[in-house]
Structures are given as C-alpha cells and as structure tokens.
Design a protein around this motif. Structure first.
Motif, PDB file in Angstrom:
ATOM      1  N   HIS A  49       1.293  -0.884  -0.034  1.00  0.00           N
ATOM      2  CA  HIS A  49       0.492  -0.136  -0.112  1.00  0.00           C
ATOM      3  C   HIS A  49       0.730   1.113   0.194  1.00  0.00           C
ATOM      4  N   SER A  50       1.839   0.881  -0.702  1.00  0.00           N
ATOM      5  CA  SER A  50       3.390   2.242  -0.563  1.00  0.00           C
ATOM      6  C   SER A  50       2.762   3.606  -1.414  1.00  0.00           C
ATOM      7  N   MET A  51       3.065   4.681  -1.139  1.00  0.00           N
ATOM      8  CA  MET A  51       2.399   6.336  -2.459  1.00  0.00           C
ATOM      9  C   MET A  51       3.303   5.921  -3.567  1.00  0.00           C
ATOM     10  N   ASP A  52       3.602   4.894  -4.163  1.00  0.00           N
ATOM     11  CA  ASP A  52       4.604   5.256  -4.881  1.00  0.00           C
ATOM     12  C   ASP A  52       3.834   4.035  -5.997  1.00  0.00           C
ATOM     13  N   GLY A  53       2.793   3.311  -6.583  1.00  0.00           N
ATOM     14  CA  GLY A  53       2.633   2.348  -7.675  1.00  0.00           C
ATOM     15  C   GLY A  53       2.511   2.889  -8.514  1.00  0.00           C
ATOM     16  N   VAL A  54       2.710   1.969  -9.578  1.00  0.00           N
ATOM     17  CA  VAL A  54       2.663   2.509 -10.769  1.00  0.00           C
ATOM     18  C   VAL A  54       2.106   1.061 -11.300  1.00  0.00           C
ATOM     19  N   LEU A  55       1.801   1.196 -12.353  1.00  0.00           N
ATOM     20  CA  LEU A  55       0.124   0.003 -13.021  1.00  0.00           C
ATOM     21  C   LEU A  55       0.946  -1.202 -13.990  1.00  0.00           C
ATOM     22  N   ILE A  56       1.477  -2.094 -14.257  1.00  0.00           N
ATOM     23  CA  ILE A  56       2.690  -2.698 -15.388  1.00  0.00           C
ATOM     24  C   ILE A  56       2.060  -4.083 -16.003  1.00  0.00           C
ATOM     25  N   ALA A  57       2.328  -4.178 -17.029  1.00  0.00           N
ATOM     26  CA  ALA A  57       1.291  -5.371 -17.973  1.00  0.00           C
ATOM     27  C   ALA A  57       2.582  -6.420 -18.683  1.00  0.00           C
ATOM     28  N   GLN A  58       2.569  -7.532 -18.267  1.00  0.00           N
ATOM     29  CA  GLN A  58       3.316  -8.384 -18.847  1.00  0.00           C
ATOM     30  C   GLN A  58       2.747  -9.633 -19.763  1.00  0.00           C
ATOM     31  N   VAL A  71       5.724  -3.560 -19.440  1.00  0.00           N
ATOM     32  CA  VAL A  71       5.093  -2.263 -20.014  1.00  0.00           C
ATOM     33  C   VAL A  71       4.141  -1.939 -18.781  1.00  0.00           C
ATOM     34  N   ILE A  72       5.143   0.074 -18.733  1.00  0.00           N
ATOM     35  CA  ILE A  72       4.355   0.667 -17.649  1.00  0.00           C
ATOM     36  C   ILE A  72       3.039   1.194 -18.561  1.00  0.00           C
ATOM     37  N   ILE A  73       1.659   0.601 -17.723  1.00  0.00           N
ATOM     38  CA  ILE A  73       0.582   1.515 -18.682  1.00  0.00           C
ATOM     39  C   ILE A  73       0.315   2.669 -18.050  1.00  0.00           C
ATOM     40  N   PHE A  74       0.623   2.930 -16.422  1.00  0.00           N
ATOM     41  CA  PHE A  74       0.873   4.222 -15.896  1.00  0.00           C
ATOM     42  C   PHE A  74       1.980   4.238 -14.920  1.00  0.00           C
ATOM     43  N   ASP A  75       2.206   6.005 -14.874  1.00  0.00           N
ATOM     44  CA  ASP A  75       3.669   5.722 -13.525  1.00  0.00           C
ATOM     45  C   ASP A  75       3.117   7.300 -13.645  1.00  0.00           C
ATOM     46  N   GLY A  76       2.598   7.556 -12.401  1.00  0.00           N
ATOM     47  CA  GLY A  76       2.110   8.804 -11.832  1.00  0.00           C
ATOM     48  C   GLY A  76       3.317   9.546 -11.113  1.00  0.00           C
ATOM     49  N   ARG A  77       4.311   9.295 -10.831  1.00  0.00           N
ATOM     50  CA  ARG A  77       5.176   9.843  -9.944  1.00  0.00           C
ATOM     51  C   ARG A  77       5.470  10.687 -10.105  1.00  0.00           C
ATOM     52  N   GLU A  78       5.827  11.012 -11.554  1.00  0.00           N
ATOM     53  CA  GLU A  78       6.460  12.517 -12.021  1.00  0.00           C
ATOM     54  C   GLU A  78       6.346  13.387 -12.331  1.00  0.00           C
ATOM     55  N   LYS A  79       4.385  13.517 -12.175  1.00  0.00           N
ATOM     56  CA  LYS A  79       3.872  14.159 -12.523  1.00  0.00           C
ATOM     57  C   LYS A  79       3.870  15.630 -11.652  1.00  0.00           C
ATOM     58  N   GLU A  83       0.741  10.931  -7.946  1.00  0.00           N
ATOM     59  CA  GLU A  83      -0.308  10.406  -8.712  1.00  0.00           C
ATOM     60  C   GLU A  83       0.608   8.536  -7.778  1.00  0.00           C
ATOM     61  N   SER A  84      -0.382   8.299  -6.987  1.00  0.00           N
ATOM     62  CA  SER A  84      -0.234   6.903  -6.842  1.00  0.00           C
ATOM     63  C   SER A  84      -1.218   5.845  -7.405  1.00  0.00           C
ATOM     64  N   VAL A  85      -0.570   4.867  -8.203  1.00  0.00           N
ATOM     65  CA  VAL A  85      -2.166   3.800  -8.098  1.00  0.00           C
ATOM     66  C   VAL A  85      -2.104   2.357  -6.930  1.00  0.00           C
ATOM     67  N   MET A  86      -3.094   2.561  -6.565  1.00  0.00           N
ATOM     68  CA  MET A  86      -3.626   2.000  -5.562  1.00  0.00           C
ATOM     69  C   MET A  86      -3.698   0.280  -6.295  1.00  0.00           C
ATOM     70  N   THR A  87      -5.091   0.391  -6.961  1.00  0.00           N
ATOM     71  CA  THR A  87      -5.113  -0.670  -7.869  1.00  0.00           C
ATOM     72  C   THR A  87      -5.634  -0.833  -9.143  1.00  0.00           C
ATOM     73  N   GLY A  88      -6.308  -2.243  -9.844  1.00  0.00           N
ATOM     74  CA  GLY A  88      -5.802  -1.667 -11.357  1.00  0.00           C
ATOM     75  C   GLY A  88      -6.515  -3.063 -11.603  1.00  0.00           C
ATOM     76  N   THR A  89      -6.826  -3.149 -12.741  1.00  0.00           N
ATOM     77  CA  THR A  89      -7.411  -4.061 -13.538  1.00  0.00           C
ATOM     78  C   THR A  89      -7.754  -3.782 -15.292  1.00  0.00           C
ATOM     79  N   HIS A  90      -8.247  -5.092 -15.618  1.00  0.00           N
ATOM     80  CA  HIS A  90      -8.335  -5.013 -17.063  1.00  0.00           C
ATOM     81  C   HIS A  90      -9.267  -5.524 -17.852  1.00  0.00           C
ATOM     82  N   CYS A  91      -9.616  -5.619 -19.101  1.00  0.00           N
ATOM     83  CA  CYS A  91     -10.410  -6.334 -19.960  1.00  0.00           C
ATOM     84  C   CYS A  91     -10.362  -6.371 -21.253  1.00  0.00           C
ATOM     85  N   GLN A  92     -10.203  -6.898 -22.197  1.00  0.00           N
ATOM     86  CA  GLN A  92     -10.398  -6.930 -23.829  1.00  0.00           C
ATOM     87  C   GLN A  92     -11.274  -6.755 -24.578  1.00  0.00           C
TER      88      GLN A  92
END
Length: 189
Positions: A49-58, A71-79, A83-92
């Motif tokens: 639950h850190s404040m440096d989360g990024v969303l990753i895909a493989q 592959v980084i989907i979202f990294d908001g640490r340098e905005k 912003e830090s990613v907390m949770t995420g999901t996906h679909c096609q």
C-alpha cells in the motif's frame, strides 16, 4: 478433489528472480486476449500500500510459462501533482481494444498510509486507459466519473463486457459512514 498443476515456478513479475526486495508486485489480474496471448496487469511499488505504485502489464505467448518484459501502463510519480496507483484491472473489448481501469491517489505526503485517517482524506480518481496494440502502448488516462459515487472506490475485479457490448465495472467502496460495500457501474461508451 481438484488437482492443480504448477505450470512454472518462475513468477510473472521479475522482482523475485532479480532479488529486488524493494519492489512489491500485488493485485494481479490475467486475461486471455482474443489472439491467444495472456496479459497480466498488476501494481508495483515498494510496499503493498505504498505511495509509489505504478500499473504494469506483462504478456505470455506460451500459456504462462514465460513472460514478456514489463510495460508501464501508468506511472504518475513524476507528474506535477504526483499520483500513486492503488489497484487496477483490465479486459479486452469485442473490437480487440484492451482497457485498464485503476484507482490513483494524489501523493501529498509519501509517508501517509493510505488507510489511515489522513490517507482517507487524500484526493483520488478512477482512470481508464486504452491500448489498440495488445498492451504495447497505452493512451493518456481519462478520469472516470461515477455519478453518486461512494466515498472511496476501488477496482479489484475484471470488468465484464455484456451481450449488449455495455461494460460492467464491479467495484468495492467505502460509504460516507465508513461502511464497506460493493457496487457496479455500467457504461455504454
């Protein structure tokens, strides 16, 4: 009794093999894309639950026996407002586009625990990104507005495409009086 076969003892995220204890990979979600590859999306940070989360895909082309580079989907640490990613999901989607939906929180103080009283007061938003090339590249995040939303929303379950092609997004929420609940949002766009 159900039999489980371990395909491989090599984890998806490379932090284990590389011995990187400072990287924690959590909340994995795997889909099989229409062309057969698997895609795993997960959060990576220095703690669950850190404040440096990024969303990753493989991705995996061999049913999970080996995995692509991250592959980084979202990294908001340098905005400008980090912003830090907390949770995420996906679909096609039926047209082949892959979407990822995730929750980010503004990083006012990197030492604030997200579930503390101070952490619950942080600004957050739900975001959606799109990929037209099976997860190689991702769009700029769109903020997802949920009318009448609860105090705090989390995406932890894969969105479902209904027969009508509407998208059903299940969520976990915390109500205004602290109650835990589940809800879903429906989108036809």
């Amino acid at each position: 009794m159900m039999q489980i076969t371990i395909l491989s003892d090599i984890p998806v995220s490379p932090n284990y093999v590389l011995g990187k204890r400072e990287e924690v990979s959590v909340y994995p979600h795997i889909i099989r894309m229409q062309h057969g590859e698997l895609m795993c999306v997960y959060r990576q940070g220095t703690a669950k639950h850190s404040m440096d989360g990024v969303l990753i895909a493989q991705k995996s082309a061999d049913n999970g026996n080996s995995w692509s580079n991250q592959v980084i989907i979202f990294d908001g640490r340098e905005k400008s407002v980090p912003e830090s990613v907390m949770t995420g999901t996906h679909c096609q989607l039926p047209d082949g586009q892959v979407i990822a939906v995730f929750r980010v929180v503004e990083i006012d103080d990197p030492d604030v625990y997200v579930f503390s009283e101070a952490g619950r007061k942080l600004r957050y938003r739900l975001c959606l990104v799109r990929s037209d090339d099976f997860g190689e590249n991702w769009s700029v995040p769109e903020t997802v507005e949920i009318p009448g939303k609860a105090y705090s929303l989390y995406t932890g379950t894969r969105p479902m495409v209904l027969e009508s092609n509407d998208l059903l997004l299940p969520m976990e929420a915390t109500g205004s009086r602290g109650q835990q609940l589940t809800l879903s949002a429906l989108s036809s766009d």
